[in-house]
Write a protein that holds these residues in place. Structure first.
Motif, PDB file in Angstrom:
ATOM      1  N   LYS A   1       0.831  -1.206   0.000  1.00  0.00           N
ATOM      2  CA  LYS A   1       0.000   0.000   0.000  1.00  0.00           C
ATOM      3  C   LYS A   1       0.866   1.258   0.000  1.00  0.00           C
ATOM      4  CE  LYS A   1      -4.076  -2.062   2.179  1.00  0.00           C
ATOM      5  NZ  LYS A   1      -4.995  -2.053   3.349  1.00  0.00           N
ATOM      6  N   ALA A   2       1.976   1.220   0.731  1.00  0.00           N
ATOM      7  CA  ALA A   2       2.881   2.373   0.739  1.00  0.00           C
ATOM      8  C   ALA A   2       3.523   2.570  -0.633  1.00  0.00           C
ATOM      9  CB  ALA A   2       3.958   2.176   1.807  1.00  0.00           C
ATOM     10  N   LEU A   3       3.882   1.470  -1.286  1.00  0.00           N
ATOM     11  CA  LEU A   3       4.472   1.564  -2.624  1.00  0.00           C
ATOM     12  C   LEU A   3       3.454   2.068  -3.638  1.00  0.00           C
ATOM     13  CD1 LEU A   3       6.591  -1.719  -2.680  1.00  0.00           C
ATOM     14  CD2 LEU A   3       7.438   0.636  -2.561  1.00  0.00           C
ATOM     15  N   ALA A   4       2.205   1.669  -3.473  1.00  0.00           N
ATOM     16  CA  ALA A   4       1.152   2.159  -4.369  1.00  0.00           C
ATOM     17  C   ALA A   4       1.000   3.666  -4.244  1.00  0.00           C
ATOM     18  CB  ALA A   4      -0.165   1.453  -4.047  1.00  0.00           C
ATOM     19  N   GLU A   5       1.143   4.170  -3.015  1.00  0.00           N
ATOM     20  CA  GLU A   5       1.074   5.616  -2.809  1.00  0.00           C
ATOM     21  C   GLU A   5       2.270   6.303  -3.459  1.00  0.00           C
ATOM     22  OE1 GLU A   5      -0.480   9.203  -1.752  1.00  0.00           O
ATOM     23  OE2 GLU A   5      -1.429   7.223  -1.652  1.00  0.00           O
ATOM     24  N   CYS A   6       3.438   5.678  -3.380  1.00  0.00           N
ATOM     25  CA  CYS A   6       4.616   6.226  -4.052  1.00  0.00           C
ATOM     26  C   CYS A   6       4.393   6.315  -5.558  1.00  0.00           C
ATOM     27  CB  CYS A   6       5.839   5.351  -3.765  1.00  0.00           C
ATOM     28  SG  CYS A   6       6.436   5.419  -2.059  1.00  0.00           S
ATOM     29  N   ALA A   7       3.703   5.318  -6.093  1.00  0.00           N
ATOM     30  CA  ALA A   7       3.436   5.298  -7.537  1.00  0.00           C
ATOM     31  C   ALA A   7       2.583   6.482  -7.964  1.00  0.00           C
ATOM     32  CB  ALA A   7       2.767   3.984  -7.920  1.00  0.00           C
ATOM     33  N   THR A   8       1.685   6.935  -7.072  1.00  0.00           N
ATOM     34  CA  THR A   8       0.848   8.100  -7.418  1.00  0.00           C
ATOM     35  C   THR A   8       1.688   9.366  -7.517  1.00  0.00           C
ATOM     36  OG1 THR A   8       0.300   8.671  -5.119  1.00  0.00           O
ATOM     37  CG2 THR A   8      -1.118   7.039  -6.233  1.00  0.00           C
ATOM     38  N   HIS A   9       2.887   9.348  -6.959  1.00  0.00           N
ATOM     39  CA  HIS A   9       3.807  10.476  -7.067  1.00  0.00           C
ATOM     40  C   HIS A   9       4.836  10.247  -8.179  1.00  0.00           C
ATOM     41  CE1 HIS A   9       2.078  11.232  -3.112  1.00  0.00           C
ATOM     42  NE2 HIS A   9       2.601  12.443  -3.150  1.00  0.00           N
ATOM     43  N   ASN A  10       4.572   9.230  -8.999  1.00  0.00           N
ATOM     44  CA  ASN A  10       5.415   8.927 -10.154  1.00  0.00           C
ATOM     45  C   ASN A  10       6.854   8.582  -9.750  1.00  0.00           C
ATOM     46  OD1 ASN A  10       5.439   8.557 -12.977  1.00  0.00           O
ATOM     47  ND2 ASN A  10       6.533  10.496 -13.252  1.00  0.00           N
ATOM     48  N   ILE A  11       6.991   7.925  -8.602  1.00  0.00           N
ATOM     49  CA  ILE A  11       8.300   7.511  -8.125  1.00  0.00           C
ATOM     50  C   ILE A  11       8.587   6.102  -8.642  1.00  0.00           C
ATOM     51  CG2 ILE A  11       9.730   7.065  -6.099  1.00  0.00           C
ATOM     52  CD1 ILE A  11       7.879   8.983  -4.551  1.00  0.00           C
ATOM     53  N   LYS A  12       9.740   5.927  -9.271  1.00  0.00           N
ATOM     54  CA  LYS A  12      10.117   4.627  -9.800  1.00  0.00           C
ATOM     55  C   LYS A  12      10.828   3.808  -8.727  1.00  0.00           C
ATOM     56  CE  LYS A  12      10.534   6.128 -14.600  1.00  0.00           C
ATOM     57  NZ  LYS A  12      11.439   6.241 -15.775  1.00  0.00           N
ATOM     58  N   ILE A  13      10.265   2.660  -8.413  1.00  0.00           N
ATOM     59  CA  ILE A  13      10.824   1.783  -7.387  1.00  0.00           C
ATOM     60  C   ILE A  13      10.834   0.357  -7.906  1.00  0.00           C
ATOM     61  CG2 ILE A  13      10.526   0.839  -5.059  1.00  0.00           C
ATOM     62  CD1 ILE A  13       9.146   3.443  -4.276  1.00  0.00           C
ATOM     63  N   ASN A  14      11.928  -0.334  -7.655  1.00  0.00           N
ATOM     64  CA  ASN A  14      12.018  -1.764  -7.934  1.00  0.00           C
ATOM     65  C   ASN A  14      12.128  -2.484  -6.594  1.00  0.00           C
ATOM     66  OD1 ASN A  14      12.301  -4.228  -9.266  1.00  0.00           O
ATOM     67  ND2 ASN A  14      14.522  -4.047  -9.317  1.00  0.00           N
ATOM     68  N   TRP A  15      11.073  -3.214  -6.207  1.00  0.00           N
ATOM     69  CA  TRP A  15      11.004  -3.846  -4.893  1.00  0.00           C
ATOM     70  C   TRP A  15      11.214  -5.351  -5.023  1.00  0.00           C
ATOM     71  CZ3 TRP A  15       5.838  -5.825  -2.780  1.00  0.00           C
ATOM     72  CH2 TRP A  15       6.020  -6.423  -1.515  1.00  0.00           C
ATOM     73  N   THR A  16      12.130  -5.869  -4.228  1.00  0.00           N
ATOM     74  CA  THR A  16      12.385  -7.306  -4.163  1.00  0.00           C
ATOM     75  C   THR A  16      12.071  -7.801  -2.757  1.00  0.00           C
ATOM     76  OG1 THR A  16      14.149  -7.183  -5.819  1.00  0.00           O
ATOM     77  CG2 THR A  16      14.132  -9.113  -4.377  1.00  0.00           C
ATOM     78  N   HIS A  17      11.313  -8.894  -2.684  1.00  0.00           N
ATOM     79  CA  HIS A  17      11.032  -9.498  -1.376  1.00  0.00           C
ATOM     80  C   HIS A  17      11.577 -10.920  -1.332  1.00  0.00           C
ATOM     81  CE1 HIS A  17       9.062 -10.186   2.470  1.00  0.00           C
ATOM     82  NE2 HIS A  17       8.790 -11.406   2.014  1.00  0.00           N
TER      83      HIS A  17
ATOM     84  N   ASN B   1      -2.287 -14.230  -1.089  1.00  0.00           N
ATOM     85  CA  ASN B   1      -3.021 -12.983  -0.859  1.00  0.00           C
ATOM     86  C   ASN B   1      -2.151 -11.770  -1.159  1.00  0.00           C
ATOM     87  OD1 ASN B   1      -5.291 -14.401  -0.002  1.00  0.00           O
ATOM     88  ND2 ASN B   1      -4.716 -14.317   2.152  1.00  0.00           N
ATOM     89  N   ILE B   2      -0.902 -11.860  -0.762  1.00  0.00           N
ATOM     90  CA  ILE B   2       0.022 -10.747  -0.987  1.00  0.00           C
ATOM     91  C   ILE B   2       0.309 -10.571  -2.477  1.00  0.00           C
ATOM     92  CG2 ILE B   2       2.415 -10.018  -0.651  1.00  0.00           C
ATOM     93  CD1 ILE B   2       0.550  -9.450   1.716  1.00  0.00           C
ATOM     94  N   LEU B   3       0.502 -11.683  -3.181  1.00  0.00           N
ATOM     95  CA  LEU B   3       0.720 -11.604  -4.626  1.00  0.00           C
ATOM     96  C   LEU B   3      -0.475 -10.985  -5.331  1.00  0.00           C
ATOM     97  CD1 LEU B   3       2.425 -15.058  -5.346  1.00  0.00           C
ATOM     98  CD2 LEU B   3       3.485 -12.801  -5.492  1.00  0.00           C
ATOM     99  N   ALA B   4      -1.674 -11.354  -4.894  1.00  0.00           N
ATOM    100  CA  ALA B   4      -2.893 -10.804  -5.494  1.00  0.00           C
ATOM    101  C   ALA B   4      -2.997  -9.306  -5.231  1.00  0.00           C
ATOM    102  CB  ALA B   4      -4.119 -11.530  -4.955  1.00  0.00           C
ATOM    103  N   LEU B   5      -2.638  -8.891  -4.007  1.00  0.00           N
ATOM    104  CA  LEU B   5      -2.695  -7.469  -3.671  1.00  0.00           C
ATOM    105  C   LEU B   5      -1.664  -6.687  -4.476  1.00  0.00           C
ATOM    106  CD1 LEU B   5      -3.963  -5.309  -1.826  1.00  0.00           C
ATOM    107  CD2 LEU B   5      -2.114  -5.761  -0.196  1.00  0.00           C
ATOM    108  N   ALA B   6      -0.481  -7.234  -4.625  1.00  0.00           N
ATOM    109  CA  ALA B   6       0.562  -6.567  -5.414  1.00  0.00           C
ATOM    110  C   ALA B   6       0.120  -6.411  -6.865  1.00  0.00           C
ATOM    111  CB  ALA B   6       1.871  -7.350  -5.331  1.00  0.00           C
ATOM    112  N   GLU B   7      -0.463  -7.455  -7.400  1.00  0.00           N
ATOM    113  CA  GLU B   7      -0.948  -7.394  -8.786  1.00  0.00           C
ATOM    114  C   GLU B   7      -2.021  -6.333  -8.927  1.00  0.00           C
ATOM    115  OE1 GLU B   7      -2.995 -10.325 -12.150  1.00  0.00           O
ATOM    116  OE2 GLU B   7      -2.149 -11.159 -10.305  1.00  0.00           O
TER     117      GLU B   7
END
Length: 221
Positions: free
Chosen positions: A88-104, A113-119
């Motif tokens: 959810k925090a990364l989704a908010e970053c996306a609204t500010h057009n911030i480019k992030i590559n996240w690895t877990h 559930n997490i994969l579905a939410l990320a998608e």
């Protein structure tokens, strides 16, 4: 912690304490909590703080131009780790057009559930993500050694003192973590950023916005 139990009670702890000759703690916060809640004796020499720690690996190096923030998280995918809040925090970053590559790195009961939410929240945005699943500790070290990450993130609801944070720091990676358990004993203004447990998403965005504006020399320090 008693609050981790639905009844807010951990059975037999005081009885166990009376029959144990030595108790070691990985965080001062955990030790203080135990002494206040379960300790049956006043003999302070029975209780000792021993940080786990890790070997220092390498100095921090900037591996990218700064246009894309490289983010890493390492934990089981279970409710207490609150991976959904990272998304959810990364989704908010996306609204500010911030480019992030996240690895877990990590697996667990909530993975689907997490994969579905990320998608749902991150696909077709400025944030890309990669779930590597479970890795042995040796492989985690190899990954951290060979990939240039800007920041490590953890938004857990409860922690002791995560070794994953110590390992990230040993590779010079600043840590963003919620101020729970013993996290505040190793994460400060010199090593990263502490987030309030209940406002971590908004504060995460503030950290990312600040990081994006920093020069490479500032990131190095």
């Amino acid at each position: 912690y008693e609050l981790r139990n639905a009844q807010h009670y951990q059975p037999f702890k005081i009885k166990m304490d009376k029959n144990i000759s030595k108790v070691f703690f990985i965080s001062r916060q955990g030790m203080d909590y135990y002494l206040k809640t379960f300790a049956a004796e006043q003999n302070i020499n029975k209780y000792e703080l021993f940080y786990l720690g890790t070997e220092n690996q390498t100095e921090f190096k900037i591996h990218n131009s700064g246009k894309t923030i490289e983010l890493i998280s390492i934990s089981y995918i279970v409710p207490v780790k609150r991976i959904h809040l990272i998304i959810k925090a990364l989704a908010e970053c996306a609204t500010h057009n911030i480019k992030i590559n996240w690895t877990h790195i990590g697996d667990g009961s909530e993975k689907q559930n997490i994969l579905a939410l990320a998608e749902s929240l991150l696909n077709d945005s400025t944030v890309s993500y990669n779930f590597l699943g479970h890795l042995e500790n040796k492989s985690i070290h190899e990954h951290l050694r060979n990939h240039g990450y800007d920041l490590f993130v953890n938004m857990s609801e409860s922690e002791g003192l995560p070794v994953s944070m110590m390992e990230a720091m040993s590779y010079g990676i600043p840590v963003i973590g919620t101020n729970v358990g013993g996290v505040g004993e190793i994460v400060d203004s010199n090593t990263g950023y502490l987030l309030d447990k209940d406002d971590c998403c908004n504060q995460f965005l503030d950290v990312i916005l600040k990081w994006r504006k920093m020069t490479e020399p500032q990131k190095q320090t």
